[in-house]
Structure formats: C-alpha cells, structure tokens
Design a protein around this motif. Sequence first.
Motif, PDB file in Angstrom:
ATOM      1  N   PRO A 119      -4.011  13.420  -6.750  1.00  0.00           N
ATOM      2  CA  PRO A 119      -3.853  12.743  -5.462  1.00  0.00           C
ATOM      3  C   PRO A 119      -2.842  13.487  -4.600  1.00  0.00           C
ATOM      4  O   PRO A 119      -2.106  14.354  -5.098  1.00  0.00           O
ATOM      5  CB  PRO A 119      -3.324  11.362  -5.855  1.00  0.00           C
ATOM      6  N   LEU A 120      -2.796  13.168  -3.342  1.00  0.00           N
ATOM      7  CA  LEU A 120      -1.828  13.792  -2.443  1.00  0.00           C
ATOM      8  C   LEU A 120      -0.405  13.354  -2.791  1.00  0.00           C
ATOM      9  O   LEU A 120      -0.181  12.210  -3.201  1.00  0.00           O
ATOM     10  CB  LEU A 120      -2.125  13.395  -0.993  1.00  0.00           C
ATOM     11  N   LYS A 121       0.540  14.288  -2.651  1.00  0.00           N
ATOM     12  CA  LYS A 121       1.942  13.895  -2.669  1.00  0.00           C
ATOM     13  C   LYS A 121       2.216  13.091  -1.407  1.00  0.00           C
ATOM     14  O   LYS A 121       1.482  13.189  -0.423  1.00  0.00           O
ATOM     15  CB  LYS A 121       2.842  15.129  -2.716  1.00  0.00           C
ATOM     16  N   PHE A 122       3.297  12.327  -1.425  1.00  0.00           N
ATOM     17  CA  PHE A 122       3.524  11.434  -0.291  1.00  0.00           C
ATOM     18  C   PHE A 122       3.779  12.208   0.998  1.00  0.00           C
ATOM     19  O   PHE A 122       3.303  11.814   2.065  1.00  0.00           O
ATOM     20  CB  PHE A 122       4.697  10.485  -0.570  1.00  0.00           C
ATOM     21  N   ASP A 123       4.490  13.327   0.917  1.00  0.00           N
ATOM     22  CA  ASP A 123       4.729  14.101   2.136  1.00  0.00           C
ATOM     23  C   ASP A 123       3.428  14.723   2.648  1.00  0.00           C
ATOM     24  O   ASP A 123       3.236  14.878   3.864  1.00  0.00           O
ATOM     25  CB  ASP A 123       5.797  15.169   1.907  1.00  0.00           C
ATOM     26  N   GLU A 124       2.513  15.065   1.726  1.00  0.00           N
ATOM     27  CA  GLU A 124       1.202  15.580   2.145  1.00  0.00           C
ATOM     28  C   GLU A 124       0.387  14.477   2.817  1.00  0.00           C
ATOM     29  O   GLU A 124      -0.299  14.716   3.809  1.00  0.00           O
ATOM     30  CB  GLU A 124       0.447  16.137   0.936  1.00  0.00           C
TER      31      GLU A 124
ATOM     32  N   THR B 158       0.819  -1.213   0.000  1.00  0.00           N
ATOM     33  CA  THR B 158       0.000   0.000   0.000  1.00  0.00           C
ATOM     34  C   THR B 158       0.853   1.263   0.000  1.00  0.00           C
ATOM     35  O   THR B 158       0.577   2.213  -0.748  1.00  0.00           O
ATOM     36  CB  THR B 158      -0.942   0.013   1.214  1.00  0.00           C
ATOM     37  N   ILE B 159       1.897   1.310   0.817  1.00  0.00           N
ATOM     38  CA  ILE B 159       2.737   2.505   0.907  1.00  0.00           C
ATOM     39  C   ILE B 159       3.400   2.835  -0.437  1.00  0.00           C
ATOM     40  O   ILE B 159       3.338   3.986  -0.901  1.00  0.00           O
ATOM     41  CB  ILE B 159       3.791   2.346   2.018  1.00  0.00           C
ATOM     42  N   PRO B 160       4.051   1.875  -1.125  1.00  0.00           N
ATOM     43  CA  PRO B 160       4.615   2.202  -2.444  1.00  0.00           C
ATOM     44  C   PRO B 160       3.572   2.682  -3.446  1.00  0.00           C
ATOM     45  O   PRO B 160       3.857   3.541  -4.288  1.00  0.00           O
ATOM     46  CB  PRO B 160       5.242   0.874  -2.902  1.00  0.00           C
ATOM     47  N   GLN B 161       2.360   2.137  -3.358  1.00  0.00           N
ATOM     48  CA  GLN B 161       1.304   2.567  -4.274  1.00  0.00           C
ATOM     49  C   GLN B 161       0.917   4.018  -4.010  1.00  0.00           C
ATOM     50  O   GLN B 161       0.746   4.806  -4.945  1.00  0.00           O
ATOM     51  CB  GLN B 161       0.092   1.654  -4.129  1.00  0.00           C
ATOM     52  N   VAL B 162       0.755   4.380  -2.744  1.00  0.00           N
ATOM     53  CA  VAL B 162       0.442   5.764  -2.395  1.00  0.00           C
ATOM     54  C   VAL B 162       1.560   6.692  -2.851  1.00  0.00           C
ATOM     55  O   VAL B 162       1.326   7.779  -3.388  1.00  0.00           O
ATOM     56  CB  VAL B 162       0.227   5.897  -0.871  1.00  0.00           C
ATOM     57  N   ARG B 163       2.806   6.256  -2.679  1.00  0.00           N
ATOM     58  CA  ARG B 163       3.967   7.074  -3.031  1.00  0.00           C
ATOM     59  C   ARG B 163       4.024   7.361  -4.537  1.00  0.00           C
ATOM     60  O   ARG B 163       4.485   8.423  -4.965  1.00  0.00           O
ATOM     61  CB  ARG B 163       5.245   6.369  -2.587  1.00  0.00           C
ATOM     62  N   ALA B 164       3.556   6.411  -5.346  1.00  0.00           N
ATOM     63  CA  ALA B 164       3.718   6.521  -6.800  1.00  0.00           C
ATOM     64  C   ALA B 164       2.581   7.250  -7.506  1.00  0.00           C
ATOM     65  O   ALA B 164       2.719   7.638  -8.664  1.00  0.00           O
ATOM     66  CB  ALA B 164       3.866   5.120  -7.402  1.00  0.00           C
ATOM     67  N   MET B 165       1.453   7.462  -6.838  1.00  0.00           N
ATOM     68  CA  MET B 165       0.256   7.923  -7.540  1.00  0.00           C
ATOM     69  C   MET B 165       0.369   9.352  -8.068  1.00  0.00           C
ATOM     70  O   MET B 165      -0.124   9.661  -9.153  1.00  0.00           O
ATOM     71  CB  MET B 165      -0.967   7.776  -6.635  1.00  0.00           C
TER      72      MET B 165
END
Length: 670
Positions: free
Chosen positions: A373-378, A340-347
Amino acid sequence: MFKLVSDFKPSGDQPQAIDKIVDGINKGMRAQTLLGVTGSGKTFTMANVIERVQRPTLILAHNKTLAGQLYAEFKELFPENAVEYFISYYDYYQPEAYIAATDTYIEKDSSVNDEIDRMRHEATKSLLTREDTIVVASVSCIYGIGEKSDYLSLMLMLEVGLEIPRDAVMGQLINMQYDRNDFELKRGCFRCKGDILDIWTPDSENVVTRISFFGDEIDKISFVDAITGRTEFTRSFVEIFPASHYATGRAKLARAIERIDAELDERLAFFKDKGDPVAAYRLEQRTRYDMDMLNETGFCKGIENYSRHIAGRAEGEPPCTLMDFFPEDYLLFIDESHQTIPQVRAMYNGDRARKEMLVDYGFRLPSAFDNRPLKFDEFESKMGQTIFVSATPAGYERDRSEQVVEQMIRPTGLLEPEIFIRPVDGQIEDILSELKYQKERGEKSLIMTLTKRMSEDLTEFLTKENIRVTYLHSDIKAVERMQILNSLRNDEIDVIVGINLLREGIDLPEVSLLMILDADKEGFLRSETSLVQIIGRCARNENGRVILYADEVTDSMMNAVGETNRRRAIQQEYNEKHGITPHTVKKAVRDVFDIVAKSCEESSSKTRGKGKAKADPVRIISSGEFAGSSEDKDKLINKLTREMEQAAKDLEFEKAAEIRDIIIELKGTR
C-alpha cells in the motif's frame, strides 16, 4: 454532466455548507472539513457539491459496509452517471506469512468475489472512458493494482470496417490475459465459432461483446445477453480492456524477467555468503518456477510480488493505485475521516512487517516489498482537493483544513442528549433508581463499563434486582450479539451493559439513557472523540440523556460536554425559529432473524407429517443448536447461503454478514 436526481432539496444548514465547500474548492483550497452531526444529511451535501463542481470524485470509506451504503445512496442520487464501487475483492484472505519461531510457512489462501472483481474493472474502465465518474472505495484503493500505462497500452480498439484477421484479435486477447473457452464462456474469457468471436469482458455484468467477421474485416459489433443470447444493442466501435490489471506487453514482460533473474542472482549470493543454503535453495526453486510461468503464460501465482519489475519501477518507488486513474483535478471525500485517516496511515507498516520475514528467510525476493500500500506521505501527494467528513474530526483534519464547515441541523429536529455529571460515590443506587424510572416510561438504557469483568458483575447484580439486563462484549459471538440488540428493541430486555458499544455499529432509537462509568479514566475509550461519538448513541431519541459517573472532570469530559451542548443549542435555536417539534426516529428491527424463522418454518413444515419436531429458530442462536434433523439443518444452511449471496449481490453487506454468522453457528464451527 453530473445530474443529481432527488425529490428533496437542501434544507437546514445544508445550503450554507454546500455553498462554503464549493466556494472553497473554487478558490483552490487543498483541504476542507465538513463537520456534520449524525442525521444531518452529510451524504446529500456531498452529492450537491459534486453536482455543483462537476468533477470526477473519489469517496473513501474505512470499511466495506460503509462503502456499500454510500455506493447504494450515490447510485440512487446519480442514476444517469457512472457511480462505481471499488473494494477488496477477497471474500476470504489469508496472506502469505512465515513464523520463524515455529518454522511455519503459511501459504497465501484466498477466495475472490467475482462480482466485486467485475465492479473494480468497471471502475477503472469508467475512469478512463468517462468524465462523469464517482468511485466509492474502501482503503484497499491505496494498494498497487498494476500499471495504468500498461493497462491503457493493451486496450484493444475495434470498429466496424476495420481489416484485421480474426486470429490476430484472438492473439491480442491472449496477451491481455483472456482465456479461450469454447465450452463455458465466463468473465475474462472468449470463444470462437466460425466467423463469430464472443468476448466476455471482466467489467461486464451479463452482456457479451460479439464481433462478427466477414473474411478479415469486422462486419458487425453487437452486445448480447450472456444467458439468452438475445442482441441488446449494436455499436460501430468498442474498447476491450485487459482481463487483469497486471497484464503487460510481451516485450516489457521479457525485460521484467531479466530484472527478476538479476535480482535472484544477487540474492542467492547474499544467502551463500551468509551461510544459509536452505533459504537460497528455497528462493531459487520458487523464483525460477515463477519466471518460467511468466515466460510461457504471462502470469504466475503471486505475480503482484514482481510488480516493481513488471512496471519497470525503481526500488522504493510508490506503486500505481486506483488514485492514479483519476485526473489531476479530481475531488476526494474522506468519510468518517477520524477513522479512515489512521487506518490509511497504519497500513504500510503492517504489510512491511509481514514481508520482512518472507524476504529474510528466502520465500520472496526483496522486490516483494514494493508490492504494497502507499505510505502516508505518498497518499498525501496523490490527494486531490480534499473534503474530510466527520462528526468528530481529529487533529490532522483540523490542522490541514483551510476551513471547517459545520452542519449541525437535523431535519428531524432531534437534539443532542442532555448530559449530567454525577459522583462515583452512590452510583449503584443512582443506576438502580434511573433504571426503574426508565422502566416506568417504557424506554431502554445502555450502561458502559471499562472491563469485561465489570460488565458481567454489574449484570449479575442488576439481575438480582429484577432488572431485565444482559451484557455485551467481544466474547459474545456475532450472532448472539445481534440477538441481544434485537431483544432490546423488541422489549424482551430493558438494559444492555457493554464496554465499547460504539464499535458495535448499533443504531437503537429506543435507547433514551446512556450511563458511562469511570468517565474520568483518560484513554481510548474515554477520549474526547470517543465520548462525543458515544453520546451520539442517544441522539436518535427525543428524551435522550447521558450520565457521566466520575470523581473529577477531565479535559476530555469537559470538551465533549461543551461540544455536545454547543450542538444542542444550535439545533434548539433552529427548532424554535421554524416551529419544529423533535420526534424519536422510527426504525424497523432488522429482519435477519425473520429470515431464519421463516426458513425454519418452511423446513419443519415439510417434515411435520413424518413426526419430526418443529425447529425453533431461537435455538439456532445458541452454540449452533438446531431442534431438527440433520437433513433439515442442511436444507436450512443451503437456503440461508442463497439468502446471503443475494444480500451480497444487492450490496446489503451487513445483512449478508449476519446471515453468514448464523450459517457458521449452524455448522458448529468458528
């Protein structure tokens, strides 16, 4: 209050895992990891933590299928609370895109699932009106959904005795993106008959809100069945939420149109200076049409691309997402966090790359970048107190977590498989010997290769050695893959040779031997995380074994073997202490092919008297063949379509996807 309802009590090492996680939350830890092996009851642990902590919770999954399974489980565990489901509402989605090399513009094409859209509205409504809310969501929850402040400000509060003209209520409903339809009432619509105003809110499944007026005063508020018209119950007040998450007030919309117009003028000047009149013309025509639609109706196709102006956000400011609807003290569980984390990071980057072409060639204003979508830091800044849940947490989870809580005990007593490392030299002879031994025991095997060609060649060789075997890789159509897996479970074949069987989502209790070729070839398919996950394929059989064929022992192999043996020892010690004897998991073969066979039988039985051949369900699974008439095929497709829709409504998405693929095969299209 969250109230967990279950006949089971925490067992094994679940109690200590629950206690540690709850203690960490109470101490204010921002992140923890629940490292739980497959079959250890991680979902039940999560549910107990929620009951103990008593906070609104977001459970994030990496795909719709997993989210659907979790939703069904939590709905059963918390029947008295608001358990909601929030995933992408598209059954089909082709995003807007432009391919400059061929001058090809692809218009957005989508099909919205009405039921999932209703559940999304129900989720946001529950978050705003209830404290006992659990939302199970896919990663689509990090996309912008309109402003929470606008959504709240447009909410219409009505109560018995309130003096308000009926026409004023209808005017407000229109501002909230409701449509008037006096002939066919459906979600997001209202109808008026005399002093009766019926409103079907987008979050309601089959109940219509009926407002009865006496002059300019609300006389009664009742809730009636949308089909029968029977009154279910009455209330003294009701909250009506907007029909769209993108609804906004007229004054704010007028300011947004001014901002869009200003950005358009700036962008047209840019294209004229650049010497690109085609892009300037294209952009002006489209944008002015959208502004006219917004001004007249408050809505336009692709309104989300103007979300920054409608919300009044600054350029680059993160959009409002589902996460903003939660209170500050909410809990976040990230299930299967290693995926899940890598998927969120890549979107974000994928979305940005597509829109750059649209903006550069005049199909969209630059403000479309802020519909994203949100950036990963967001995303990290919006995370509540977080619990990562995985059998193989990655470095990110371990580095961020203030404690890692292990849950290694399976209630079934099943152990991690034994692992053997053998040399590549002589591996074919060894494989043949092992397969013959497996055949004598009546048990099944999986063989993993690195390439498609290798899997096909090995299958051909084993077939010549009278082994019942077939290969499985991405070139095999979805329906045929399902048939192959079921053939193994039904004792029609003994061995499957594949590349990345881990990603097939298989659950095969009959498999007691897994052989991995080229185990020392470092990479994605042979990383420590992948090896641990792959080895787990044999953890559902009491005789599970894994053989790694390699010329050298890599760090990934060593770590995977060490971690598997550590988990095995923990379970073994627990079994000996409590007198538990492991038993292979018993699981029924999926019934999707039974549905097809039954449908074929029913279809053919009606035509046997006419001399037509009986349809063979097995032939359906091969290139769309169907041993029957075109009329029979159409009837079967219609029946399967109903089965698919019912499965989707029941949130059995795997079953629905399987039936969908069979329908595609029958139609002879791809």
